[in-house]
Enzyme design. Structure first.
Site, short mmCIF file in Angstrom:
data_model
loop_
_atom_site.label_atom_id
_atom_site.label_comp_id
_atom_site.label_asym_id
_atom_site.label_seq_id
_atom_site.Cartn_x
_atom_site.Cartn_y
_atom_site.Cartn_z
N LYS A 85 -25.64 -25.52 73.25
CA LYS A 85 -26.65 -24.82 74.04
C LYS A 85 -27.50 -24.00 73.07
O LYS A 85 -27.03 -23.01 72.50
CB LYS A 85 -25.94 -23.92 75.06
CG LYS A 85 -26.83 -23.39 76.15
CD LYS A 85 -26.02 -22.83 77.31
CE LYS A 85 -26.92 -22.25 78.40
NZ LYS A 85 -27.58 -21.00 78.00
N ARG A 91 -25.90 -30.18 84.66
CA ARG A 91 -26.84 -29.37 83.90
C ARG A 91 -27.76 -30.34 83.17
O ARG A 91 -27.30 -31.14 82.36
CB ARG A 91 -26.09 -28.50 82.89
CG ARG A 91 -26.99 -27.60 82.06
CD ARG A 91 -26.14 -26.63 81.23
NE ARG A 91 -26.98 -25.73 80.47
CZ ARG A 91 -27.50 -26.03 79.27
NH1 ARG A 91 -27.26 -27.19 78.72
NH2 ARG A 91 -28.27 -25.16 78.65
N SER A 120 -23.83 -16.50 84.81
CA SER A 120 -23.51 -16.28 83.39
C SER A 120 -23.61 -14.80 83.06
O SER A 120 -24.55 -14.12 83.47
CB SER A 120 -24.51 -17.02 82.49
OG SER A 120 -24.47 -18.40 82.73
#
Lengths: 218, 218
Positions: free
Chosen positions: A140, A42, A111
């Site tokens: 995040k 990521r 998600s």
């Protein structure tokens, strides 16, 4: 696609900022040494060229260790390096399109922050759900409101898909998310910011295994 | 892949910041009204979700107008919306990988800022080269040093691939890049920042056509 759900136990997401200056391959190697089963690449700020370089390095490493490589958001990068799959969030490519591009064999994670997103993801062809954020997280910036374990319990009651809990998970709360219905967990700072990455990963893995034994999954 | 090189004449690149508050579809529609032959979706800051929405809208529009849609950098988005092709720069996916993912039928454009990059792009399977920056430009922060028309002349002498000149091109210098060997031009601010987008595009198209007549291409 076919995979042993236990391969999805422990996802470690890369993060260049939170890794205390250690490079991505060093971090991933230490996490694999500790028993991470999935490395999820990521990197929302890298150029595509850099992402490809990172993905190529992680592909070689995960293959050597028999671990999975999943690429966050970027289906093109996942395909280019022959990753095991991709993970899309609600700001990424719609899951049905991602499934189309990935084909039936690669793993698609999606998600889900509520029951509706979960149902949509399943219809669209998700192989597992990233469920969260369970707890408050600083890793995040755009994560939503913490859901606690309630969402995990509801999803586990309704669906058989593997549920990977994410958001603020660490050694002190990992047992309760498994207990609540999670199949596995995904972590960022609990591993990549740990002084001893291998030990931190190993601790989480032991907690997961204990939780699975409690559910007769081992 | 098969296409009439004249379809590559006039590329208009989208830019949300430089479009004076006008939305992408409005800008693209006006550019197509003026005779743009390619809309290149370039949006380096959008989420993938937003990029897909933009690409879907531009795909419908370009198809209706018989124009091409090329997606900058993002092969996944190009494939997801069935764009005509993709364009990769030197910070994007390596051209050979991009070609592999796009397949043989879609158009692959590759940026080249010197002879070596051009040769590599051709070997990797580029259908056209984006050559530049020819002149100084403020539209692209990471553009390299202006090359003038010398690079175009050298490339035109060595290769038969369509050369699309980019970087600081507007109505006053478009004729000289065609004269120097460019097949077409790619513009951002000359069109998207123009008060009258259709008129600005039309002017450029007329200059291109005049240049082509001079080279017996029409």
């Amino acid at each position: 696609m076919n995979f042993d759900v236990r391969q999805l136990a422990l996802h470690v997401l890369t993060d260049r900022v939170l890794s205390l200056g250690r490079d991505m391959v060093t971090v991933a190697t230490a996490a694999l040494d500790g028993g991470a089963t999935v490395i999820q690449l990521r990197d929302k700020t890298a150029s595509t060229r850099l992402l490809i370089e990172e993905a190529v390095a992680l592909r070689a490493l995960t293959r050597e260790r028999g671990a999975m490589l999943i690429v966050n958001d970027r289906i093109d990068v996942a395909l280019a390096v022959d990753a095991d799959g991709a993970h899309v969030g609600q700001d990424d490519m719609p899951a049905a399109l991602a499934r189309q591009l990935l084909g039936p064999e690669r793993i698609l994670g999606v998600s889900a922050g509520n029951l509706e997103e979960a149902a949509e993801a399943i219809i669209a062809g998700a192989d597992y759900l990233g469920v969260g954020p369970i707890y408050a997280t600083a890793s995040k910036a755009d994560a939503g409101q913490p859901q606690g374990t309630a969402l995990l319990r509801e999803l586990a009651a309704q669906h058989t898909l593997p549920l990977i809990a994410i958001g603020g998970i660490h050694a002190e709360n990992a047992a309760e998310v498994i207990q609540a219905g999670a199949t596995g967990i995904a972590v960022i700072s609990a591993v990549v910011s740990a002084p001893d990455i291998t030990a931190a990963t190993h601790d989480l893995r032991q907690i997961l295994f204990a939780g699975w034994r409690g559910k007769n999954m081992l």
